[in-house]
Design a protein around this motif. Sequence first.
Motif, PDB file in Angstrom:
ATOM      1  N   GLU A  55     100.040  67.903 -14.213  1.00  0.00           N
ATOM      2  CA  GLU A  55      98.953  68.875 -14.163  1.00  0.00           C
ATOM      3  C   GLU A  55      97.681  68.268 -14.746  1.00  0.00           C
ATOM      4  OE1 GLU A  55      98.636  73.491 -15.357  1.00  0.00           O
ATOM      5  OE2 GLU A  55      98.687  72.134 -17.090  1.00  0.00           O
ATOM      6  N   ALA A  56      97.810  67.533 -15.836  1.00  0.00           N
ATOM      7  CA  ALA A  56      96.652  66.882 -16.455  1.00  0.00           C
ATOM      8  C   ALA A  56      96.031  65.873 -15.495  1.00  0.00           C
ATOM      9  CB  ALA A  56      97.063  66.205 -17.753  1.00  0.00           C
ATOM     10  N   ALA A  57      96.870  65.072 -14.861  1.00  0.00           N
ATOM     11  CA  ALA A  57      96.367  64.048 -13.942  1.00  0.00           C
ATOM     12  C   ALA A  57      95.636  64.684 -12.759  1.00  0.00           C
ATOM     13  CB  ALA A  57      97.523  63.180 -13.457  1.00  0.00           C
ATOM     14  N   ASP A  58      96.195  65.749 -12.206  1.00  0.00           N
ATOM     15  CA  ASP A  58      95.573  66.445 -11.071  1.00  0.00           C
ATOM     16  C   ASP A  58      94.204  67.005 -11.455  1.00  0.00           C
ATOM     17  OD1 ASP A  58      97.607  65.942  -9.278  1.00  0.00           O
ATOM     18  OD2 ASP A  58      98.644  67.840  -9.648  1.00  0.00           O
ATOM     19  N   TRP A  59      94.189  67.765 -12.547  1.00  0.00           N
ATOM     20  CA  TRP A  59      92.953  68.461 -12.943  1.00  0.00           C
ATOM     21  C   TRP A  59      91.880  67.475 -13.382  1.00  0.00           C
ATOM     22  CZ3 TRP A  59      89.725  69.423 -17.132  1.00  0.00           C
ATOM     23  CH2 TRP A  59      88.890  70.551 -17.026  1.00  0.00           C
ATOM     24  N   LEU A  60      92.244  66.537 -14.240  1.00  0.00           N
ATOM     25  CA  LEU A  60      91.265  65.569 -14.739  1.00  0.00           C
ATOM     26  C   LEU A  60      90.735  64.687 -13.613  1.00  0.00           C
ATOM     27  CD1 LEU A  60      93.038  64.517 -18.061  1.00  0.00           C
ATOM     28  CD2 LEU A  60      90.911  65.827 -17.853  1.00  0.00           C
ATOM     29  N   GLY A  61      91.610  64.313 -12.687  1.00  0.00           N
ATOM     30  CA  GLY A  61      91.161  63.491 -11.567  1.00  0.00           C
ATOM     31  C   GLY A  61      90.161  64.209 -10.691  1.00  0.00           C
ATOM     32  N   GLU A  62      90.450  65.472 -10.371  1.00  0.00           N
ATOM     33  CA  GLU A  62      89.557  66.246  -9.514  1.00  0.00           C
ATOM     34  C   GLU A  62      88.238  66.565 -10.209  1.00  0.00           C
ATOM     35  OE1 GLU A  62      87.879  68.143  -6.380  1.00  0.00           O
ATOM     36  OE2 GLU A  62      89.647  66.852  -6.416  1.00  0.00           O
ATOM     37  N   MET A  63      88.309  67.021 -11.463  1.00  0.00           N
ATOM     38  CA  MET A  63      87.084  67.366 -12.179  1.00  0.00           C
ATOM     39  C   MET A  63      86.240  66.128 -12.479  1.00  0.00           C
ATOM     40  SD  MET A  63      87.126  70.640 -12.366  1.00  0.00           S
ATOM     41  CE  MET A  63      88.172  70.786 -10.917  1.00  0.00           C
ATOM     42  N   SER A  64      86.890  65.001 -12.745  1.00  0.00           N
ATOM     43  CA  SER A  64      86.173  63.756 -12.997  1.00  0.00           C
ATOM     44  C   SER A  64      85.380  63.335 -11.766  1.00  0.00           C
ATOM     45  CB  SER A  64      87.155  62.651 -13.402  1.00  0.00           C
ATOM     46  OG  SER A  64      86.488  61.426 -13.605  1.00  0.00           O
ATOM     47  N   ARG A  65      85.988  63.477 -10.604  1.00  0.00           N
ATOM     48  CA  ARG A  65      85.292  63.142  -9.356  1.00  0.00           C
ATOM     49  C   ARG A  65      84.041  63.990  -9.196  1.00  0.00           C
ATOM     50  NH1 ARG A  65      84.763  65.274  -4.595  1.00  0.00           N
ATOM     51  NH2 ARG A  65      86.231  66.979  -4.998  1.00  0.00           N
ATOM     52  N   ARG A  66      84.119  65.276  -9.512  1.00  0.00           N
ATOM     53  CA  ARG A  66      82.982  66.177  -9.345  1.00  0.00           C
ATOM     54  C   ARG A  66      81.885  65.924 -10.379  1.00  0.00           C
ATOM     55  NH1 ARG A  66      85.936  72.056  -8.171  1.00  0.00           N
ATOM     56  NH2 ARG A  66      87.690  71.232  -6.946  1.00  0.00           N
ATOM     57  N   LEU A  67      82.278  65.405 -11.529  1.00  0.00           N
ATOM     58  CA  LEU A  67      81.322  65.214 -12.620  1.00  0.00           C
ATOM     59  C   LEU A  67      80.726  63.810 -12.642  1.00  0.00           C
ATOM     60  CD1 LEU A  67      80.094  66.614 -15.127  1.00  0.00           C
ATOM     61  CD2 LEU A  67      82.102  65.869 -16.427  1.00  0.00           C
ATOM     62  N   GLU A  68      81.230  62.935 -11.797  1.00  0.00           N
ATOM     63  CA  GLU A  68      80.872  61.512 -11.864  1.00  0.00           C
ATOM     64  C   GLU A  68      79.377  61.244 -11.747  1.00  0.00           C
ATOM     65  OE1 GLU A  68      82.403  57.294  -9.899  1.00  0.00           O
ATOM     66  OE2 GLU A  68      82.979  59.211  -8.994  1.00  0.00           O
ATOM     67  N   LYS A  69      78.679  61.966 -10.889  1.00  0.00           N
ATOM     68  CA  LYS A  69      77.250  61.719 -10.711  1.00  0.00           C
ATOM     69  C   LYS A  69      76.439  62.108 -11.938  1.00  0.00           C
ATOM     70  CE  LYS A  69      77.102  62.015  -5.670  1.00  0.00           C
ATOM     71  NZ  LYS A  69      76.519  62.717  -4.488  1.00  0.00           N
ATOM     72  N   ARG A  70      76.957  63.042 -12.724  1.00  0.00           N
ATOM     73  CA  ARG A  70      76.229  63.496 -13.909  1.00  0.00           C
ATOM     74  C   ARG A  70      76.564  62.666 -15.141  1.00  0.00           C
ATOM     75  NH1 ARG A  70      73.876  68.607 -13.644  1.00  0.00           N
ATOM     76  NH2 ARG A  70      74.184  69.701 -11.677  1.00  0.00           N
ATOM     77  N   ILE A  71      77.820  62.242 -15.258  1.00  0.00           N
ATOM     78  CA  ILE A  71      78.247  61.424 -16.392  1.00  0.00           C
ATOM     79  C   ILE A  71      78.948  60.199 -15.827  1.00  0.00           C
ATOM     80  CG2 ILE A  71      79.675  61.313 -18.463  1.00  0.00           C
ATOM     81  CD1 ILE A  71      79.282  64.288 -18.820  1.00  0.00           C
ATOM     82  N   VAL A  72      78.273  59.047 -15.871  1.00  0.00           N
ATOM     83  CA  VAL A  72      78.761  57.838 -15.210  1.00  0.00           C
ATOM     84  C   VAL A  72      79.927  57.208 -15.958  1.00  0.00           C
ATOM     85  CG1 VAL A  72      78.132  55.523 -14.456  1.00  0.00           C
ATOM     86  CG2 VAL A  72      76.495  57.406 -14.206  1.00  0.00           C
ATOM     87  N   ASN A  73      79.882  57.198 -17.283  1.00  0.00           N
ATOM     88  CA  ASN A  73      80.920  56.552 -18.067  1.00  0.00           C
ATOM     89  C   ASN A  73      82.240  57.314 -17.939  1.00  0.00           C
ATOM     90  OD1 ASN A  73      82.597  56.202 -20.647  1.00  0.00           O
ATOM     91  ND2 ASN A  73      81.093  54.559 -20.874  1.00  0.00           N
ATOM     92  N   ARG A  74      83.233  56.672 -17.343  1.00  0.00           N
ATOM     93  CA  ARG A  74      84.478  57.373 -17.047  1.00  0.00           C
ATOM     94  C   ARG A  74      85.225  57.782 -18.315  1.00  0.00           C
ATOM     95  NH1 ARG A  74      89.891  56.872 -16.457  1.00  0.00           N
ATOM     96  NH2 ARG A  74      90.822  58.091 -14.754  1.00  0.00           N
ATOM     97  N   GLU A  75      85.280  56.897 -19.299  1.00  0.00           N
ATOM     98  CA  GLU A  75      86.015  57.204 -20.526  1.00  0.00           C
ATOM     99  C   GLU A  75      85.425  58.433 -21.216  1.00  0.00           C
ATOM    100  OE1 GLU A  75      87.358  55.064 -24.742  1.00  0.00           O
ATOM    101  OE2 GLU A  75      86.305  53.908 -23.192  1.00  0.00           O
ATOM    102  N   TYR A  76      84.095  58.467 -21.295  1.00  0.00           N
ATOM    103  CA  TYR A  76      83.462  59.621 -21.938  1.00  0.00           C
ATOM    104  C   TYR A  76      83.639  60.878 -21.098  1.00  0.00           C
ATOM    105  CZ  TYR A  76      80.163  62.565 -24.377  1.00  0.00           C
ATOM    106  OH  TYR A  76      79.615  63.606 -25.080  1.00  0.00           O
ATOM    107  N   ARG A  77      83.570  60.712 -19.777  1.00  0.00           N
ATOM    108  CA  ARG A  77      83.722  61.853 -18.857  1.00  0.00           C
ATOM    109  C   ARG A  77      85.099  62.497 -19.017  1.00  0.00           C
ATOM    110  NH1 ARG A  77      82.519  59.121 -14.569  1.00  0.00           N
ATOM    111  NH2 ARG A  77      84.547  58.989 -13.528  1.00  0.00           N
ATOM    112  N   ILE A  78      86.121  61.667 -19.105  1.00  0.00           N
ATOM    113  CA  ILE A  78      87.486  62.184 -19.272  1.00  0.00           C
ATOM    114  C   ILE A  78      87.640  62.842 -20.642  1.00  0.00           C
ATOM    115  CG2 ILE A  78      89.917  61.547 -19.474  1.00  0.00           C
ATOM    116  CD1 ILE A  78      88.925  61.574 -16.597  1.00  0.00           C
TER     117      ILE A  78
END
Length: 205
Positions: A55-78
């Motif tokens: 569940e964590a992998a699904d949600w974080l993966g999907e939300m990370s994709r949507r947030l990527e343009k606003r927060i580029v750094n993946r570690e901080y985004r997650i």
Amino acid sequence: MRRLIAALCGALLLSNTAHAGAQKYEPLSASVKAALHKAVSDSRPSVSSFKTPLEAADWLGEMSRRLEKRIVNREYRIDLLRSVHYEATRAGLDPQLVLGLIQVESGFRKYAVSSAGARGYMQVMPFWVKLIGSPGDSLFDLRTNLRYGCTILRHYLDIEKGDLFRALGRYNGSLGKAEYPNLVRAAWQNQWNYVKPPPLARGGD
């Protein structure tokens, strides 16, 4: 009405303008103040707010994709997304609602400050630190800001007996006006709505 809300949300996404207002100071009873202080002061336990790693992998993966343009750094985004999910779940809120609120309040800018002085991702007013927090609390700290913001929104929902429209109005200091609640709902539903993938979507038969 739906087209109007979608248009408002689209305009918000195309700009960097946040629609932060200001929570208004209201006297609190001693019992409510104590409960809110406990809510923002509890230490963060080292447990996940997700039911399973999948569940964590699904949600974080999907939300990370949507947030990527606003927060580029993946570690901080997650880290931000994990914190949003934890604090929202802890307060009995939908994490996607909180993401919509952050989008409208600060445009996901950690150091955003409104003209009224509200601070951080969830645009928390400094008087809350004096009212229910501790002197060392920084509203620009990621987890502190989310903890305060989610606790305050939960407080307003309780006051309004679950009426989200009125609770959002209180949060923004615009109680009774439709623009802000409509913007948050539009961001929540159009940008952050999440449906758990069905089992077949994970690989089929």
